[in-house]
Each structure stands twice: as C-alpha cells, then as structure tokens.
Design a protein around this motif. Structure first.
Motif, PDB file in Angstrom:
ATOM      1  N   ASP A  98      40.555   3.141   9.618  1.00  0.00           N
ATOM      2  CA  ASP A  98      39.272   2.560  10.004  1.00  0.00           C
ATOM      3  C   ASP A  98      39.536   1.667  11.212  1.00  0.00           C
ATOM      4  N   ARG A  99      38.507   1.485  12.050  1.00  0.00           N
ATOM      5  CA  ARG A  99      38.759   0.628  13.209  1.00  0.00           C
ATOM      6  C   ARG A  99      38.765  -0.846  12.818  1.00  0.00           C
ATOM      7  N   ASP A 100      38.254  -1.146  11.614  1.00  0.00           N
ATOM      8  CA  ASP A 100      38.192  -2.533  11.147  1.00  0.00           C
ATOM      9  C   ASP A 100      39.428  -2.844  10.298  1.00  0.00           C
ATOM     10  N   LEU A 138      39.202   9.213   7.094  1.00  0.00           N
ATOM     11  CA  LEU A 138      38.865   8.519   8.339  1.00  0.00           C
ATOM     12  C   LEU A 138      37.496   7.858   8.180  1.00  0.00           C
ATOM     13  N   GLY A 139      37.506   6.546   8.033  1.00  0.00           N
ATOM     14  CA  GLY A 139      36.280   5.797   7.770  1.00  0.00           C
ATOM     15  C   GLY A 139      36.307   5.279   6.344  1.00  0.00           C
ATOM     16  N   THR A 140      35.932   4.018   6.148  1.00  0.00           N
ATOM     17  CA  THR A 140      36.005   3.422   4.806  1.00  0.00           C
ATOM     18  C   THR A 140      34.658   2.872   4.357  1.00  0.00           C
ATOM     19  N   GLY A 141      33.572   3.533   4.768  1.00  0.00           N
ATOM     20  CA  GLY A 141      32.252   3.212   4.218  1.00  0.00           C
ATOM     21  C   GLY A 141      32.134   3.759   2.807  1.00  0.00           C
ATOM     22  N   HIS A 142      30.903   3.873   2.294  1.00  0.00           N
ATOM     23  CA  HIS A 142      30.710   4.362   0.927  1.00  0.00           C
ATOM     24  C   HIS A 142      31.371   5.728   0.726  1.00  0.00           C
ATOM     25  N   ALA A 143      31.123   6.644   1.657  1.00  0.00           N
ATOM     26  CA  ALA A 143      31.676   7.995   1.518  1.00  0.00           C
ATOM     27  C   ALA A 143      33.200   7.957   1.561  1.00  0.00           C
ATOM     28  N   VAL A 196      45.655   2.027   7.938  1.00  0.00           N
ATOM     29  CA  VAL A 196      45.882   2.077   9.384  1.00  0.00           C
ATOM     30  C   VAL A 196      44.602   1.650  10.105  1.00  0.00           C
ATOM     31  N   ALA A 197      44.701   0.589  10.908  1.00  0.00           N
ATOM     32  CA  ALA A 197      43.570   0.173  11.738  1.00  0.00           C
ATOM     33  C   ALA A 197      43.684   0.894  13.073  1.00  0.00           C
TER      34      ALA A 197
END
Lengths: 349, 349
Positions: B224-226, B197-202, B243-244
C-alpha cells in the motif's frame, strides 16, 4: 524477474523506461510521451520502419475521424506520433505493430536480431519509441500504412522475423493478433461449444485454432454483425454455425444464436472491434464458462459489473497480445490451413 | 441460460432490461439511463433504501470533485441519480451497493425475500433502478451515505440478507467487496507467494482469505502507498511482509518488494482505488503467475498491452463482484477472524 535493488537501472533500460518523458516513473506503455530520438541505446535495436499495421480499433477510429480520406488519415497518424513519440491513439488507447529492417543492434543485446533482418515488432506500438519522416501511403480500406521512420525496440519487447515462405502483408496481419490463436488453442477443450465474436483477422485465427483444439467434436459458432462475413466463415468450413447478430443488442444476439441452434458457449472469444459488446459476450457464455476478451474495445468495468449484476459466474480473461510462442503457432496454423489462408487473404472460397 | 426465442421477453424482464430508457437494446449496467419510477413490476422486488455504500473509486472521485464538502458531495450524488435513474458515476463507471428494507415483492418472484427483510443489493448500483427523495447524511471520510429512496431489484440480480449477528455497517462493507475474498480463496494455493495490492476493505478480505488458503506455508505480501496502513496489516498478523510503495512508480514498487525480501508473486490481487497500477501489478507477478484485477480503476488496454510489451506471460482475470456464494464465505471469514474484524472496524491491534 525479481532483482536486486542495485539492478533496477538495468531493469529500467530493459523495459525501455529510460525513454519515458512523461509522466515521471511511468513505463513506456501507459506513458504520455516517449523520447524517440537517437542515438541507439545499448539495450535496444534500431529499426528502419517500412510499415505500420494499426490495430483494428485504432484504425476504425482514425478512418472514421478522417471521413475515410487518406490524406487526413495520414495527417492524424503523423500528428499522434509527433506528439507522443509512439503510435498510441489517445482515443482508443491502442496501437498495432510495425514492420521494418534492423539497422543497428545495441551492445547489451545477447539474443538480438542481426543487422539487415526483416522483423515485426510484437510489442504494441503504444510502447515502441517511433519517429516518422513520412507517411507515404494510406489505403482507407486497410490498416496497413506505409511509412518511412525509425523505431527503437527495447530488450524486453517481443519481436519476430518475417518468414520467407509467407507474403509480408499476411505475416504482419498474423503477428498483430497471433495471441488470439495461441490463447484459444490453450483454452478450448475437445467437445466444447466455442463462440467466436467477430470475424476479423483475430476472429479467423481464433476459429481455426478452436477447430484444431476441438478435433472432430464440439461446436464452433461464429458471430458477426455482417451476414456476408459469417456466411463466408461457414462456406470455408471455419465454423459450424454462422450467426449474424449485433452484440450491442445482447438479447437480440442471444435470440439469434438460439434460433440458429446454438447453445451457451463453454468458451467465448471476444475479438470484435466495436465497443459495448461485453454484456452480449457474457449472456452467450454458460454459467461456469470462460470468456477471453481479446478486443482492445473491451471496457473493464462494464465486463466486471455486468457479470456481477446478472449473477452470472464466468471466468473472464484479459487477453494479452503476448504468448511465449511469439507467433509461431499462429504462423504454422496459417501454413497448415488453406481455409484460413483464404479467409485472411480474401481469396475465393 | 439458453432460451427459446419466445422466452426473450421473459429473459429481458429478469435482467431488468425493460427499465432501460437509453440506449435502446442495452442492458441496465451499460445503459445511460434507467426508468426508476413505479409501480413495481412482476419480476422485481421494491426496496425502501436507507443507505448507499459507494464503491471506493467512485467515492474518492466524488469526494475529490467536491473538495470533501458534505453538501456538495450530496448534491453530486443526487444529480447523478436524478440524471441516470441509478447511482452510476459517469467519471469512474462504477457504483457500489445499497441497504434497505423490502417494501414489496413482485408476483413473478419464486425465491424472493419477504416484505420487511433488511437486505443488501449485491448487483452494482450501476444497474439498479434508483430514485432518491433525499440524501440525508454524508460523511466525507466514509463511503456510506444515508438516503431516503426507492430501488427496484430484478430477478437476476444477486442480493443478501443483513445478518443479525454483525453490525449493519460492517455487513454492508463486506457485501460490497465480498468477491475479493471468494476469488482469492479459489485462486491461492498452499505454498504460494500472494501479493495483495491495496489494503482497503477488499484488500483486508483478500489478505484474510489468502491466509486461509495458504495455511501455514507460503508468503503473504501486503503493498500500500500508506506506510501506516501496511504496518497495521502486519501488526494484526494479516500479512507476512508489509511493503509501503506507490504502484504508479512500478520500478520503485519492484525495488521496495525486493528490498523487503519478497519474491515475485504466484498470485497478485489488485484492490487499489488508484488508476495506473496495472504495470506495477504485472511486474510484481512471476512469469506464469495469475493476476486478479478486482479494482474498478483497472484499465483494460493498459493491462493487456503492458503484459504484451514486456513479454510477460501472466494470466490476467477480470474480477467480477459476483461469486455463487453471494457473500457467505466473506461473512464467515469475518466471523472467524478477529484480526480481520479489527482491521475492518478500525479497532486497536
């Protein structure tokens, strides 16, 4: 768990999301405000509420804020419930559980209770729609508050019947923190050194559960800032080592446990009601050990970043109040253990 | 870990506790203020600091509070460090890491770095004594802030050398969140459904680590919401399902994952920078599954009480930024995986 898109409305009702007033889309626990008005909805049962059992962190906060004055404590409780539609202390983020009699059961309930059953809600009060007609009795030395009110329990929320063979007060206290017993039993291994930090209700249950898990071996360390409280645990045989230490002075706590002959713990159960105890818990746990944070006073970032910054590799668990036994293990533990009953009821050692 | 009472002073110095100004007895991470003045002490090394890499939650907070204005962001960073003696954002409780060159090494260091080594601190900035002479460059779209300053790294704090074969920016970003890769690798089992859940660096590191752990089987879901961010993960082959969805609408997120053909996850890795995502993470995880909360935006009570109130039996872990490999797994993963390098550097898919 997973559902067809067309079943989202049913899931929403099961989770009580249809009672969330704000913010939109939130579920009941993190929500700011719930609708606690009638009538009963199909996926709920209605409770005539007799008593709230506030969680220790919220109770201490309300007591301190009201200078231990019962009338002001009652006002504060009524104000929170009036504003939020639930007993969700905005300063601590925590709640507790409630006791009452089932007044009605919705049509969509398959395995619900019967009308007239005396039950305890096991979901946190922070997610239970509640309206109060009156706060009828507050004792500044007890987290149990007598009230008259109405609550709605949604289909997904756990609850338990008040057992006929245990005093109601005792059952309520045990139900409030039963997860401490079930989690500890599941995590402790024979031969372990187990440290229980805090000797309130949850700490007592954790000590008794750890004792069952350890069998004859292992070492059970009770730590509390109140010397009389830990000595009482020792006198009742609920621990091997009783250590009086304030965890907010982490190096002092390490020194005290070491001086008492204790080792770094394989398993540490954190059931303190004070904030600022995360670092002490980490230092008291061996490299590769496990910490169960069961205290609502735990700060996530402090725990994560302290372990990080000390190069200390520990498994840190967020202790949910729910376990699938929904309290039956903790109640049986109370039935089996006379020392635990004495500890919980304050009877002489 | 456990020490003789007479060794407490040594432990205190190793942990950097001798630099805590307030409150008395606290360790550096939870402390309000540190002494970041010279001279170097024996159980420390000194760093000539070149760059801060703020953690995502703190960076977003500072950016938002300053209206994305670089000068105001720089002022805010200087003000926090000036007031606290460390880059410990008081609003988010989080920090980040720093990059610099070793200027001096204390006498009590056995396995310290050499003077001149280019290193990254792996302990959070929330516990690292730091003084800044200047904030020399802020890019409102980057969490990497160029500074001139001095930091002191205590003996117990983890650190890593900047590798010669990877760009400095990239190494710093990887070191900041390397634990997401190491923990995910340790927790994921072949055949699992893993949700990140979340697609930043981590999140990118967690996806690549999960792919290695799953082998050819299993299902890897990126949320991710984006929409563009998750589609890019899919295009790079870093996930099976993109999945957005906004986790702050937990039922909407469940509907979106279900609609994409996803199942409830065996393992959910939470690496979002937004608050209010705990309930969504719980609902996306199967009964009996595991959730690693690696996001500094996680709220302990919301996580504990939501799982509780939904009768949802999940194992919830607090993700420490430290693992014993101190980043070597994550760096090797970056070396091995071209899609991961592309994802982290923003190169074309």
């Amino acid at each position: 768990m997973f559902v067809k898109t067309t079943d989202i409305d049913r899931l929403s009702a099961r989770l009580g999301a249809d009672r969330v007033l704000a913010p939109a889309g939130a579920l009941p626990q993190p929500a700011d405000r719930l609708d606690a008005g009638g009538p009963l909805r199909p996926a709920e049962f209605e409770v005539a509420v007799q008593r709230l059992c506030l969680d220790a962190t919220s109770f201490q906060n309300i007591r301190a804020g009201a200078g231990a004055d019962p009338a002001r404590m009652a006002e504060r409780i009524a104000a929170i419930v009036g504003a939020r539609g639930k007993m969700h202390n905005p300063e601590t983020g925590s709640g507790g559980v409630l006791l009452g009699r089932v007044a009605a059961v919705g049509d969509a309930f398959a395995d619900g209770p019967a009308v007239g059953d005396r039950i305890v809600t096991l979901a946190s009060l922070t997610m239970t729609p509640l309206r109060l007609e009156a706060v009828t009795r507050v004792d500044p030395d007890s987290a149990q508050v007598e009230v008259a009110g109405t609550a709605y329990v949604c289909d997904s929320a756990p609850w338990g019947r008040v057992p006929g063979d245990l005093p109601g007060d005792l059952a309520l206290e045990v139900y409030d923190v039963y997860g401490a017993a079930s989690h500890t039993r599941a995590l402790a291994r024979p031969g372990d050194t187990v440290a229980v930090l805090g000797t309130g209700h949850a700490g007592k249950l954790a000590l008794a559960a750890a004792r069952e898990a350890l069998g004859d071996g292992g070492t059970l360390i009770a730590v509390d800032r109140d010397p009389a409280a830990v000595q009482r645990m020792r006198a009742l045989g609920l621990c091997d080592l009783a250590v009086a230490a304030d965890l907010r002075d982490p190096l002092g706590a390490v020194a005290a446990v070491s001086a008492a002959g204790g080792e770094a713990a394989d398993l540490t159960i954190v059931v303190v009601s004070a904030t600022g105890c995360e670092t002490g818990a980490i230092l008291l746990t061996r490299e590769g050990g496990t910490i169960l944070f069961f205290s609502m006073a735990t700060d996530f970032t402090t725990a994560a970043l302290s372990a990080d910054g000390m190069s200390h590799d520990v498994r840190m668990l967020i202790g949910s109040g729910y376990t699938p036994d929904t309290g039956s293990y903790a109640l049986d533990l109370v039935r089996r253990s006379e020392p635990l009953r004495r500890a919980l009821t304050g009877a002489g050692a």
